[in-house]
Design a protein around this motif. Structure first.
Motif, mmCIF file in Angstrom:
data_model
loop_
_atom_site.group_PDB
_atom_site.id
_atom_site.type_symbol
_atom_site.label_atom_id
_atom_site.label_comp_id
_atom_site.label_asym_id
_atom_site.label_seq_id
_atom_site.Cartn_x
_atom_site.Cartn_y
_atom_site.Cartn_z
ATOM 1 N N GLY A 104 0.788 -1.224 0.000
ATOM 2 C CA GLY A 104 0.000 0.000 0.000
ATOM 3 C C GLY A 104 0.820 1.273 0.000
ATOM 4 N N ASN A 105 2.096 1.189 0.358
ATOM 5 C CA ASN A 105 2.934 2.395 0.392
ATOM 6 C C ASN A 105 3.582 2.603 -0.978
ATOM 7 O OD1 ASN A 105 2.552 2.919 3.240
ATOM 8 N ND2 ASN A 105 3.868 1.142 3.603
ATOM 9 N N TYR A 106 2.789 2.824 -1.972
ATOM 10 C CA TYR A 106 3.261 2.821 -3.347
ATOM 11 C C TYR A 106 4.214 3.962 -3.667
ATOM 12 C CZ TYR A 106 -0.270 6.448 -4.003
ATOM 13 O OH TYR A 106 -1.018 7.583 -3.895
ATOM 14 N N ASP A 107 4.247 4.995 -2.822
ATOM 15 C CA ASP A 107 5.132 6.121 -3.087
ATOM 16 C C ASP A 107 6.424 6.040 -2.282
ATOM 17 O OD1 ASP A 107 3.606 8.681 -0.959
ATOM 18 O OD2 ASP A 107 3.852 6.512 -0.694
ATOM 19 N N ARG A 108 6.660 4.920 -1.621
ATOM 20 C CA ARG A 108 7.861 4.740 -0.827
ATOM 21 C C ARG A 108 8.762 3.706 -1.501
ATOM 22 N NH1 ARG A 108 6.781 6.915 4.295
ATOM 23 N NH2 ARG A 108 5.146 8.477 3.905
ATOM 24 N N SER A 109 10.033 4.012 -1.593
ATOM 25 C CA SER A 109 10.939 3.121 -2.302
ATOM 26 C C SER A 109 11.047 1.758 -1.612
ATOM 27 C CB SER A 109 12.316 3.759 -2.457
ATOM 28 O OG SER A 109 12.858 4.085 -1.199
ATOM 29 N N HIS A 110 10.921 1.713 -0.307
ATOM 30 C CA HIS A 110 11.062 0.440 0.410
ATOM 31 C C HIS A 110 9.917 -0.524 0.103
ATOM 32 C CE1 HIS A 110 7.921 1.320 3.375
ATOM 33 N NE2 HIS A 110 8.470 2.493 3.565
ATOM 34 N N GLU A 111 8.853 -0.028 -0.520
ATOM 35 C CA GLU A 111 7.738 -0.880 -0.903
ATOM 36 C C GLU A 111 8.120 -1.832 -2.039
ATOM 37 O OE1 GLU A 111 4.733 -1.255 0.279
ATOM 38 O OE2 GLU A 111 3.702 -2.285 -1.344
ATOM 39 N N TYR A 112 9.115 -1.457 -2.804
ATOM 40 C CA TYR A 112 9.441 -2.154 -4.040
ATOM 41 C C TYR A 112 10.551 -3.174 -3.834
ATOM 42 C CZ TYR A 112 6.391 1.269 -6.090
ATOM 43 O OH TYR A 112 5.290 2.023 -6.386
ATOM 44 N N ASP A 113 10.399 -4.288 -4.543
ATOM 45 C CA ASP A 113 11.304 -5.418 -4.345
ATOM 46 C C ASP A 113 12.458 -5.468 -5.340
ATOM 47 O OD1 ASP A 113 8.221 -6.453 -3.831
ATOM 48 O OD2 ASP A 113 9.634 -7.125 -2.294
ATOM 49 N N TYR A 114 12.215 -5.009 -6.545
ATOM 50 C CA TYR A 114 13.234 -5.081 -7.591
ATOM 51 C C TYR A 114 13.318 -3.735 -8.319
ATOM 52 C CZ TYR A 114 12.890 -10.083 -6.778
ATOM 53 O OH TYR A 114 12.890 -11.319 -6.198
ATOM 54 N N TRP A 115 14.543 -3.424 -8.755
ATOM 55 C CA TRP A 115 14.805 -2.151 -9.407
ATOM 56 C C TRP A 115 15.604 -2.361 -10.680
ATOM 57 C CZ3 TRP A 115 13.206 2.548 -7.331
ATOM 58 C CH2 TRP A 115 12.632 2.468 -6.046
ATOM 59 N N GLY A 116 15.365 -1.473 -11.640
ATOM 60 C CA GLY A 116 16.190 -1.448 -12.830
ATOM 61 C C GLY A 116 17.474 -0.694 -12.571
ATOM 62 N N GLN A 117 18.299 -0.620 -13.599
ATOM 63 C CA GLN A 117 19.608 0.025 -13.461
ATOM 64 C C GLN A 117 19.528 1.536 -13.628
ATOM 65 O OE1 GLN A 117 18.507 -1.281 -16.236
ATOM 66 N NE2 GLN A 117 19.084 0.205 -17.821
ATOM 67 N N GLY A 118 18.410 2.015 -14.148
ATOM 68 C CA GLY A 118 18.217 3.449 -14.316
ATOM 69 C C GLY A 118 18.554 3.932 -15.711
ATOM 70 N N THR A 119 17.894 5.003 -16.123
ATOM 71 C CA THR A 119 18.175 5.649 -17.391
ATOM 72 C C THR A 119 18.196 7.155 -17.162
ATOM 73 O OG1 THR A 119 17.528 5.795 -19.738
ATOM 74 C CG2 THR A 119 15.733 5.696 -18.135
ATOM 75 N N GLN A 120 19.190 7.813 -17.732
ATOM 76 C CA GLN A 120 19.386 9.250 -17.478
ATOM 77 C C GLN A 120 18.476 10.072 -18.388
ATOM 78 O OE1 GLN A 120 21.681 10.993 -15.312
ATOM 79 N NE2 GLN A 120 20.440 12.744 -15.965
ATOM 80 N N VAL A 121 17.792 11.030 -17.785
ATOM 81 C CA VAL A 121 17.020 12.029 -18.520
ATOM 82 C C VAL A 121 17.585 13.403 -18.166
ATOM 83 C CG1 VAL A 121 14.778 13.149 -18.796
ATOM 84 C CG2 VAL A 121 14.920 10.653 -18.607
ATOM 85 N N THR A 122 17.964 14.131 -19.199
ATOM 86 C CA THR A 122 18.493 15.469 -18.996
ATOM 87 C C THR A 122 17.682 16.445 -19.838
ATOM 88 O OG1 THR A 122 20.723 14.594 -18.643
ATOM 89 C CG2 THR A 122 20.523 16.945 -19.117
ATOM 90 N N ALA A 123 17.095 17.427 -19.175
ATOM 91 C CA ALA A 123 16.280 18.430 -19.863
ATOM 92 C C ALA A 123 16.978 19.768 -19.742
ATOM 93 C CB ALA A 123 14.888 18.483 -19.256
ATOM 94 N N SER A 124 17.360 20.333 -20.877
ATOM 95 C CA SER A 124 18.065 21.610 -20.872
ATOM 96 C C SER A 124 17.073 22.750 -21.085
ATOM 97 C CB SER A 124 19.123 21.626 -21.967
ATOM 98 O OG SER A 124 18.513 21.509 -23.238
ATOM 99 N N SER A 125 17.411 23.880 -20.524
ATOM 100 C CA SER A 125 16.519 25.052 -20.637
ATOM 101 C C SER A 125 16.828 25.859 -21.883
ATOM 102 C CB SER A 125 16.663 25.926 -19.391
ATOM 103 O OG SER A 125 18.000 26.315 -19.230
#
Length: 125
Positions: A104-125
């Motif tokens: 039920g704590n869907y907005d908390r990272s500890h709720e999740y069991d597995y994670w991806g490696q991540g992908t970088q997003v960079t937004a320039s002004s």
């Protein structure tokens, strides 16, 4: 072995759109709640969006509500994050995560069991 693989990150200009994908393997994807989090340099990881197993229920951080859309394709074991009207403050590494506990704590990272490696997003002004 559970694997979550993100893709779709990159460099965009403010106001542009971007779609992130996360493909899962090694788990029952259609029975797994999925979320997106992000982490900017020097900041803690923060919740972005969450989608239920069926895709009928979605939740968003206030900072992205109305601009980002989370969706899933259970036939492809893939969850998406459509990012519209991207802002420089959206710059971060974006991670997808799998929730097998459904606590039920869907907005908390500890709720999740597995994670991806991540992908970088960079937004320039």
């Amino acid at each position: 072995q559970v694997q979550l693989v993100e893709s779709g990150g990159g460099l965009v200009q403010a106001g542009d759109s971007l779609r992130l994908s996360c493909t899962a393997s090694g788990l029952s994807f259609s029975g797994t709640g999925m979320g997106w989090f992000r982490q900017a340099p020097g900041k803690e990881r923060e919740f972005v969006a969450r989608i239920s197993t069926s895709g009928r229920s979605t939740y968003y951080a206030d900072s992205v509500k109305g601009r980002f859309t989370i969706s899933r394709d259970n036939a492809k074991n893939t969850v998406y994050l459509q990012m519209n009207s991207v802002k420089p403050q959206d710059t971060a590494v974006y991670y997808c995560a799998a929730d097998l506990k459904y606590g039920g704590n869907y907005d908390r990272s500890h709720e999740y069991d597995y994670w991806g490696q991540g992908t970088q997003v960079t937004a320039s002004s």
